[in-house]
Motif scaffolding. Sequence first.
Motif, PDB file in Angstrom:
ATOM      1  N   UNK A 187      20.491  37.639  96.818  1.00  0.00           N
ATOM      2  CA  UNK A 187      21.038  38.821  97.476  1.00  0.00           C
ATOM      3  C   UNK A 187      21.635  38.297  98.763  1.00  0.00           C
ATOM      4  N   UNK A 188      22.891  37.920  98.692  1.00  0.00           N
ATOM      5  CA  UNK A 188      23.509  37.184  99.786  1.00  0.00           C
ATOM      6  C   UNK A 188      24.959  36.941  99.435  1.00  0.00           C
ATOM      7  N   UNK A 189      25.607  36.195 100.321  1.00  0.00           N
ATOM      8  CA  UNK A 189      26.913  35.634  99.993  1.00  0.00           C
ATOM      9  C   UNK A 189      26.653  34.507  99.004  1.00  0.00           C
ATOM     10  N   UNK A 236      24.263  53.918  90.244  1.00  0.00           N
ATOM     11  CA  UNK A 236      24.767  53.172  91.390  1.00  0.00           C
ATOM     12  C   UNK A 236      26.173  53.626  91.770  1.00  0.00           C
ATOM     13  N   UNK A 239      28.987  51.130  92.843  1.00  0.00           N
ATOM     14  CA  UNK A 239      28.673  50.432  94.103  1.00  0.00           C
ATOM     15  C   UNK A 239      29.314  49.050  94.138  1.00  0.00           C
ATOM     16  N   UNK A 242      30.802  44.185 100.387  1.00  0.00           N
ATOM     17  CA  UNK A 242      31.898  43.787 101.283  1.00  0.00           C
ATOM     18  C   UNK A 242      32.087  42.276 101.325  1.00  0.00           C
ATOM     19  N   UNK A 243      33.153  41.871 101.957  1.00  0.00           N
ATOM     20  CA  UNK A 243      33.400  40.465 102.309  1.00  0.00           C
ATOM     21  C   UNK A 243      33.464  39.514 101.114  1.00  0.00           C
ATOM     22  N   UNK A 260      29.421  38.688  97.078  1.00  0.00           N
ATOM     23  CA  UNK A 260      28.220  39.194  97.745  1.00  0.00           C
ATOM     24  C   UNK A 260      27.492  40.117  96.790  1.00  0.00           C
TER      25      UNK A 260
ATOM     26  N   UNK B 391      14.835  36.956 105.684  1.00  0.00           N
ATOM     27  CA  UNK B 391      15.862  36.916 104.642  1.00  0.00           C
ATOM     28  C   UNK B 391      17.213  37.196 105.288  1.00  0.00           C
ATOM     29  N   UNK B 393      19.960  36.112 104.769  1.00  0.00           N
ATOM     30  CA  UNK B 393      21.100  36.220 103.851  1.00  0.00           C
ATOM     31  C   UNK B 393      21.491  37.671 103.600  1.00  0.00           C
ATOM     32  N   UNK B 394      20.537  38.588 103.775  1.00  0.00           N
ATOM     33  CA  UNK B 394      20.882  40.007 103.662  1.00  0.00           C
ATOM     34  C   UNK B 394      21.830  40.410 104.788  1.00  0.00           C
ATOM     35  N   UNK B 396      23.782  38.493 106.382  1.00  0.00           N
ATOM     36  CA  UNK B 396      25.057  37.786 106.268  1.00  0.00           C
ATOM     37  C   UNK B 396      26.065  38.538 105.409  1.00  0.00           C
ATOM     38  N   UNK B 397      25.584  39.417 104.553  1.00  0.00           N
ATOM     39  CA  UNK B 397      26.515  40.140 103.686  1.00  0.00           C
ATOM     40  C   UNK B 397      27.498  40.947 104.533  1.00  0.00           C
ATOM     41  N   UNK B 398      26.997  41.592 105.576  1.00  0.00           N
ATOM     42  CA  UNK B 398      27.906  42.352 106.438  1.00  0.00           C
ATOM     43  C   UNK B 398      28.306  41.583 107.691  1.00  0.00           C
ATOM     44  N   UNK B 399      27.478  40.627 108.079  1.00  0.00           N
ATOM     45  CA  UNK B 399      27.764  39.866 109.296  1.00  0.00           C
ATOM     46  C   UNK B 399      27.658  38.388 108.978  1.00  0.00           C
ATOM     47  N   UNK B 400      28.672  37.853 108.284  1.00  0.00           N
ATOM     48  CA  UNK B 400      28.580  36.457 107.830  1.00  0.00           C
ATOM     49  C   UNK B 400      28.317  35.514 109.005  1.00  0.00           C
ATOM     50  N   UNK B 445      19.190  47.499 106.399  1.00  0.00           N
ATOM     51  CA  UNK B 445      20.063  47.176 105.276  1.00  0.00           C
ATOM     52  C   UNK B 445      20.109  48.369 104.336  1.00  0.00           C
ATOM     53  N   UNK B 446      21.240  49.038 104.298  1.00  0.00           N
ATOM     54  CA  UNK B 446      21.426  50.215 103.439  1.00  0.00           C
ATOM     55  C   UNK B 446      20.293  51.230 103.609  1.00  0.00           C
ATOM     56  N   UNK B 503      34.540  48.818 105.178  1.00  0.00           N
ATOM     57  CA  UNK B 503      34.163  47.964 104.051  1.00  0.00           C
ATOM     58  C   UNK B 503      32.799  48.404 103.523  1.00  0.00           C
ATOM     59  N   UNK B 504      32.560  48.065 102.315  1.00  0.00           N
ATOM     60  CA  UNK B 504      31.255  48.375 101.750  1.00  0.00           C
ATOM     61  C   UNK B 504      31.229  49.757 101.159  1.00  0.00           C
ATOM     62  N   UNK B 505      30.475  49.896 100.089  1.00  0.00           N
ATOM     63  CA  UNK B 505      30.334  51.204  99.469  1.00  0.00           C
ATOM     64  C   UNK B 505      28.854  51.527  99.426  1.00  0.00           C
ATOM     65  N   UNK B 506      28.513  52.819  99.399  1.00  0.00           N
ATOM     66  CA  UNK B 506      27.113  53.186  99.502  1.00  0.00           C
ATOM     67  C   UNK B 506      26.269  52.663  98.349  1.00  0.00           C
ATOM     68  N   UNK B 507      24.985  52.532  98.630  1.00  0.00           N
ATOM     69  CA  UNK B 507      24.049  52.075  97.606  1.00  0.00           C
ATOM     70  C   UNK B 507      23.230  53.247  97.092  1.00  0.00           C
TER      71      UNK B 507
END
Lengths: 307, 661
Positions: A187-189, A236, A239, A242-243, A260, B391, B393-394, B396-400, B445-446, B503-507
């Motif tokens: 769950x990451x880039x 979902x 869903x 981003x990025x 991602x 974690x 890496x979670x 990083x998805x929105x803030x690389x 996170x979400x 950016x990003x769509x809801x979960x």
Amino acid sequence: MKNINFFVAAIALAVTSCTIDKTDYEAEIRTEVIEHINFEEVVSISENDYQISIEALNGTFYKGYNEIRVNISNTQTNEDLSTSDVTFLPLVTNYNGNNSSCPHQYSLDYNTAENYYDGYVVFTNISNDSEQWKLYMSFTDNGETYAVTQNILVEEQVNKNLNMTTFTANDGEQYFIALVAPQQPKIAENELVAGIYKYNQPTNEPGTFPDPSQFSYTAVSDYTLLLDPRMPEPSMGNHSSPNNEDLTQQDDGLYYGVVNYTMTGNWTLNFRLQNQFGAIIKGTEVSTEFTPGVEGARSELHIDILF
Amino acid sequence: MRFNTLFIVLFVGLFSTAQNTKKKKDSIIALDEVQLITMIKKKIETDMKMAVSVDEFLASSDNISFIKRGAFAWEPLLNNMSSERSTITIDGMHVFGACTDKMDPITSYVESNNLDAIDIKSGQEGNMHGATVAGSIDLKRKSTPFNLPKKWNGAYQTGFEFNNKQFFNLANASYSSDKFVADGSLAYRKAENYSDGNDDEVAHSQFTKFNASLGLAYKTSDLSSVKVEAIYDEAKDVGYPALPMDLWLSRALITSATYKQLFEEGLVRAWDTKVYFNAIEHYMDDTTRPENLVHMDMPGWSTTYGLLSNINLQSNKLSSEIQLNAYNNLSTAEMRMYPQDRSERTMFAYSWPAVTTTFAGLSINNAWEISDQSLLNFGGSLGVNYNHSKYVEFNWIFHPGTPQEKTRLLPSLHAGYELNINKFDFSVGGGYGHRVPSVSEGYGYYIYNSFDRYDYIGNPDLKNEISYEGNASAGFTDNKLSIQAKVNYFYIQNYIIGRILSLGSPMNYQSVGVKGYTSLDYSTLFNFSLNGSYSILNNLHWKGTLTYARGQDDNGNNLPFIRPLSYQTALHYKYNRFNFQTSINGDLEQINYSPEYGEDQTPQYTMWNLSADYTFRIAAYRTVVQVGAENILNEYYSTYADWGNIPRMGRNIFTSLKFNF
């Protein structure tokens, strides 16, 4: 006082443990998705005084992308060949007796650092009663050419993160896209790596079987694979994350991008394949609407993954 | 939670030692609570109602308002600022809720019968227990002093509220001798759904809560004592009508051990050192909501251990309090969504990716009696706050590339001058302070916010929120009349609030989009309150309150959850052993609402309440019986801060009976 003592003991019992344990999500993914990192021997072929050993991840040929490592040794001198011209041609014979192949590297490269011949093969289907895979290889030593054939077994790839797809694009050519990495997403880039190949229509009449010019595939150059990852599960609601970055070709011929994954589960990698002239030759743009309760519509060009 | 075991063993161990050594009798210096600068101290009951919940009690304070998601666990807003802007502590101990949706403010883990007082300080004056912007709310636990004659004390209170069929039992007992003190309390409340002003039942508004506390103190010498305390709280089957989920179970264990040393002479007068540990687990439940498209588990855990050490200094005209605070908290929250085909793989993510917060700070507050008429309060604090996301890496998805660790410096300063001339008193003060983004604001996170229906994403790179505040008050008091006006004004730089992310769509399927926590350049907040009381006759008293607040962002738009003009007026009449109270309170129409942040306009409402109590003796026990009604006119209303405009309770008749032993 006795009462209080009892009361404290009761509290102690009641709270010494968590009611529900926390999730170790990395361990959970490890059990869900098996990652193979060791190359093991798949087949070993004896030919005159030579022994040919072919290695692949987990000692198995899987449908989809397989990196192969080939070692040829002279059993008399116990020396490994390093200057040989090694060729590799996988063919499948169907119930009609017709032969076809799959994307592969015909002339293997010698990896001087690790001392093996290196290549890849993208098997397009698994072995079954009506379709048998056979390897046709040749190598040279001391000016002599040796040819070998070997029946092999191609198994189903259970890891959906290494799925592949075959299609005919708008330009009339047959293409193959096979996922190479990540084997075990987080769950990451994630760096997303794929091979994109096309079948080269033969321009000449077939020569002596097996004629490699009839079974020629190449990695396409300077294409772009546009990416839109989404979760297809109806709840979902289409869903996405981003990025993400589209896949472009790097020096090793493979295509690299970024995906991602925001949570574990089923994902669809919706693709559009763009050729070197910027034309979309396969794939449809998917809706970006959030549609709870409706399964997300996939691009006509997509690969489903799961982790 | 493994720490629990350890701590309990320690706890029980200490307890047995304390019991065995309870025999010597010595000199008689009473070792009482020393409270020097603390000003607010109240009995935990309101004028209207003697058996209140902690929330109801807090609501009786001028500068507290509430976000309500149901009948239980209201989120206290201090100076119209949300709970991450204030420090909420229990006897100075930091406890952090384990719910990403703020279903469990700290105030929900205590009960009115184990509290003695609630100490509310506005703005930077509240920096004693750590960095803050809005101020501090310290829940003070009951603490019986040592006494030479051995003494048992106790109270039992029971009652029934008709609207939601709430039945409650509150019991507390204390034992004191000159060497040993024990305080204990038990509380159990169970309520069904309440009905609104239209007599419609509000589904999912039930709750059940059990709370127990125990404190044991042993006098180690004339001037020193040790004390161990524990609170255990368990809430089960709690409905949150404003949220898409309810609570299956939440449990808190809050423990501490304190060593106190008093000094008869010299500069240092008292030295208190406390180590503490608390663990909270919180499990949401949506199985009672079949309308939900997705079944989802959302467990959360929060464990904190900490240390605080407080020294009281006293010289001629100057008294000072110095406090060291240190704590470490780990907050983890998960979500696991189940696909409609349950054989498919579940979908998992952390909503708090195991975030560690470590804080250490030193606070100093001084009161200098310049003259008989004037007093100068001044102080400051400096804290270091360290965050670590396991974690990352979670994030990083929105803030690389955002760093896994972040260290921040949190300074705070304040000063206030008080002047008393005859019957008039005046005060003026100012403050400056930083606060760190909360775990949700930094690393969330979400996290679904059912108020504006957005999924919220934290930003680890947010700047500190910096507050500049000014406050003033003026008052008049004589035998009959008392009147006091207070204002404060906050200019908050880097004000943290959610903004729509393109950016990003809801979960979460109920969401309409994704918001990221961002910093506005600044926001301003203004609070005003006017209090008056008047003794009409010896046994007839009037009290009134008026409050007004205004909050605006850097574009002049309104901030959300700012209370409109509100009023309360109450009469109290005493006749023999009867007391009669009546009050009217309400909010005017919300003019300055904030559609940008998901608010709609809330109409005005008025509530009329009435209660009567009678004190008598059964044998030697003082007994009070009370009957009353809230919202007598059965008005249908919801306030500006009712999540999702859920209607409040309609007419509620309450009864309670209290025995004192």
